[in-house]
Each structure stands twice: as C-alpha cells, then as structure tokens.
Write a protein that holds these residues in place. Structure first.
Motif, PDB file in Angstrom:
ATOM      1  N   VAL A  66     124.826  39.260  55.642  1.00 16.62           N
ATOM      2  CA  VAL A  66     124.163  40.544  55.891  1.00 16.62           C
ATOM      3  C   VAL A  66     122.668  40.331  56.088  1.00 16.62           C
ATOM      4  O   VAL A  66     122.059  40.911  56.997  1.00 16.62           O
ATOM      5  N   LEU A  67     122.051  39.503  55.268  1.00 17.52           N
ATOM      6  CA  LEU A  67     120.620  39.243  55.426  1.00 17.52           C
ATOM      7  C   LEU A  67     120.327  38.534  56.747  1.00 17.52           C
ATOM      8  O   LEU A  67     119.296  38.787  57.376  1.00 17.52           O
ATOM      9  N   ASN A  68     121.221  37.669  57.197  1.00 12.52           N
ATOM     10  CA  ASN A  68     121.068  37.041  58.513  1.00 12.52           C
ATOM     11  C   ASN A  68     121.106  38.096  59.617  1.00 12.52           C
ATOM     12  O   ASN A  68     120.317  38.044  60.559  1.00 12.52           O
ATOM     13  N   ILE A  69     122.040  39.036  59.512  1.00 14.16           N
ATOM     14  CA  ILE A  69     122.133  40.124  60.503  1.00 14.16           C
ATOM     15  C   ILE A  69     120.852  40.946  60.495  1.00 14.16           C
ATOM     16  O   ILE A  69     120.285  41.234  61.560  1.00 14.16           O
ATOM     17  N   LEU A  70     120.384  41.311  59.318  1.00 16.51           N
ATOM     18  CA  LEU A  70     119.169  42.129  59.219  1.00 16.51           C
ATOM     19  C   LEU A  70     117.945  41.397  59.752  1.00 16.51           C
ATOM     20  O   LEU A  70     117.120  41.985  60.461  1.00 16.51           O
ATOM     21  N   LYS A  72     113.348  30.873  50.285  1.00 18.33           N
ATOM     22  CA  LYS A  72     114.162  31.177  49.108  1.00 18.33           C
ATOM     23  C   LYS A  72     114.570  29.873  48.426  1.00 18.33           C
ATOM     24  O   LYS A  72     115.139  28.989  49.041  1.00 18.33           O
ATOM     25  N   LYS A  73     114.293  29.761  47.137  1.00 17.30           N
ATOM     26  CA  LYS A  73     114.565  28.528  46.404  1.00 17.30           C
ATOM     27  C   LYS A  73     116.011  28.449  45.912  1.00 17.30           C
ATOM     28  O   LYS A  73     116.601  27.386  45.919  1.00 17.30           O
ATOM     29  N   GLN A  74     116.559  29.552  45.502  1.00 18.54           N
ATOM     30  CA  GLN A  74     117.926  29.583  44.970  1.00 18.54           C
ATOM     31  C   GLN A  74     118.922  29.953  46.070  1.00 18.54           C
ATOM     32  O   GLN A  74     118.559  30.631  47.027  1.00 18.54           O
ATOM     33  N   PRO A  75     120.159  29.537  45.921  1.00 18.27           N
ATOM     34  CA  PRO A  75     121.187  29.959  46.891  1.00 18.27           C
ATOM     35  C   PRO A  75     121.362  31.485  46.848  1.00 18.27           C
ATOM     36  O   PRO A  75     120.987  32.137  45.874  1.00 18.27           O
ATOM     37  N   PHE A  76     121.925  32.021  47.906  1.00 17.36           N
ATOM     38  CA  PHE A  76     122.223  33.450  47.926  1.00 17.36           C
ATOM     39  C   PHE A  76     123.308  33.750  46.901  1.00 17.36           C
ATOM     40  O   PHE A  76     124.086  32.863  46.534  1.00 17.36           O
ATOM     41  N   ASP A  77     123.371  34.995  46.446  1.00 19.66           N
ATOM     42  CA  ASP A  77     124.366  35.387  45.452  1.00 19.66           C
ATOM     43  C   ASP A  77     125.789  35.267  45.985  1.00 19.66           C
ATOM     44  O   ASP A  77     126.722  35.044  45.217  1.00 19.66           O
ATOM     45  N   SER A  78     125.942  35.447  47.294  1.00 22.97           N
ATOM     46  CA  SER A  78     127.278  35.370  47.898  1.00 22.97           C
ATOM     47  C   SER A  78     127.140  35.089  49.389  1.00 22.97           C
ATOM     48  O   SER A  78     126.078  35.274  49.972  1.00 22.97           O
ATOM     49  N   LEU A  79     128.241  34.661  49.999  1.00 23.78           N
ATOM     50  CA  LEU A  79     128.254  34.479  51.444  1.00 23.78           C
ATOM     51  C   LEU A  79     128.048  35.815  52.150  1.00 23.78           C
ATOM     52  O   LEU A  79     127.408  35.871  53.204  1.00 23.78           O
ATOM     53  N   GLU A  80     128.592  36.892  51.573  1.00 24.28           N
ATOM     54  CA  GLU A  80     128.397  38.225  52.151  1.00 24.28           C
ATOM     55  C   GLU A  80     126.912  38.584  52.193  1.00 24.28           C
ATOM     56  O   GLU A  80     126.419  39.089  53.203  1.00 24.28           O
ATOM     57  N   GLN A  81     126.199  38.316  51.102  1.00 20.62           N
ATOM     58  CA  GLN A  81     124.762  38.611  51.059  1.00 20.62           C
ATOM     59  C   GLN A  81     124.015  37.796  52.113  1.00 20.62           C
ATOM     60  O   GLN A  81     123.186  38.335  52.845  1.00 20.62           O
ATOM     61  N   GLU A  82     124.338  36.523  52.220  1.00 25.31           N
ATOM     62  CA  GLU A  82     123.670  35.670  53.202  1.00 25.31           C
ATOM     63  C   GLU A  82     123.940  36.162  54.624  1.00 25.31           C
ATOM     64  O   GLU A  82     123.044  36.232  55.453  1.00 25.31           O
TER      65      GLU A  82
END
Length: 160
Positions: free
Chosen positions: A24-28, A12-22
């Motif tokens: 949750v995606l880490n959990i998934l 992923k080139k751009q930062p995540f939209d939010s810490l929450e998104q990052e």
C-alpha cells in the motif's frame, strides 16, 4: 537511475509491519510521484488534474453530461464538483445547460476552446505516460493493471 526499494527511499530502518503495508505504501508513494508530475504538466496549460479529468470525460462522451455523472466518472473523488465546474466555466472551457424536463439536472458541455486545449495537451500527456511507466513491458503493464484492479475489487462492495 539505480533501483531502490521503498525502505531505502523512505530511510526506514525497520522492516514494514506486513507485506500489505509495504504494498500500500508503494502504491501511495508511486501515486504521489505520478500525481505531482501530471500536476506540473497541467499547470503549464492552466489546469488542475481534476479540471483536466472533467474535460477528458466530456470529450470522450462527445455530448453534454449531467454534472453528477461526471463526478461519478472522475479518477479521483472531487468533493465539490460544482466549484470545479464553476472554475472551468470561468475559463470558458465548459457551458452549463439546465435540463428542460428536470430543472434540478445541469448538463455540462465542453467548448471548442477546451477541445483545442486538450488537443495541445494530448502529445505532452502521452509523452509523460511513456516517461513515467514506458519502461515496463506490455505484459508487465497488463499485469500491473490487473493487480491494481484486483486490489480495488474488495473496496467496490463497501464504498463510503
């Protein structure tokens, strides 16, 4: 293996939209990796992760259980518990018994064949847990569990 962060893993080139998104995606992402590893292990023993979960629940309870109670205790939601029980019964790993007081209730009983299969799986299962997450300290494991449980609490009041 060198430590990488999720952005690097996903390219992923751009930062995540939010810490929450990052988070949750880490959990998934972690869940998917773990699920695949356990799926491979259980396949070696002729089981799916859901079938293994049913057998572990029954062994832990130590007596026959209503199928709907088993469904409620599953780690992952299974939409068709009846089909899952059908497949376990076809493998002679469980038996069904109708409740005499209420014929609508079906009790599921683990067989000795399933108990032997679980006994064979116990050590490989423990080893895989260690391989996947054994590098964390006891404090880190406790904190991880605490945080994951806390993350789920907001969902418990709005189950669908």
């Amino acid at each position: 293996m060198p430590h990488t962060n999720l952005r690097q893993e996903l390219g992923k080139k751009q930062p995540f939209d939010s810490l929450e998104q990052e988070a949750v995606l880490n959990i998934l992402r972690t869940s998917d990796i773990f699920h695949n590893q356990f799926g491979r292990l259980f396949r070696e023993f002729g089981l799916t992760p859901s079938q293994y979960n049913v057998l572990r629940i029954l062994r832990g309870e130590g007596k026959p259980m209503p199928s709907l109670e088993i469904a409620d205790r599953m780690v992952q939601v299974v939409p068709a518990i009846t089909g899952l029980i059908d497949r376990l019964q076809a493998q002679k790993l469980v038996n069904r018994k109708r409740c005499t007081a209420d014929r609508r209730v079906v009790f599921i009983e683990i067989t000795s064949k399933a108990l032997e299969l679980l006994k064979e799986l116990d050590e490989p299962d423990r080893n895989l847990h260690r391989k996947l997450i054994g590098h964390l300290s006891s404090d880190e494991l406790a904190e991880l569990s605490r945080l994951l449980e806390k993350a789920r609490t907001s969902l418990s009041s709005c189950k669908t």
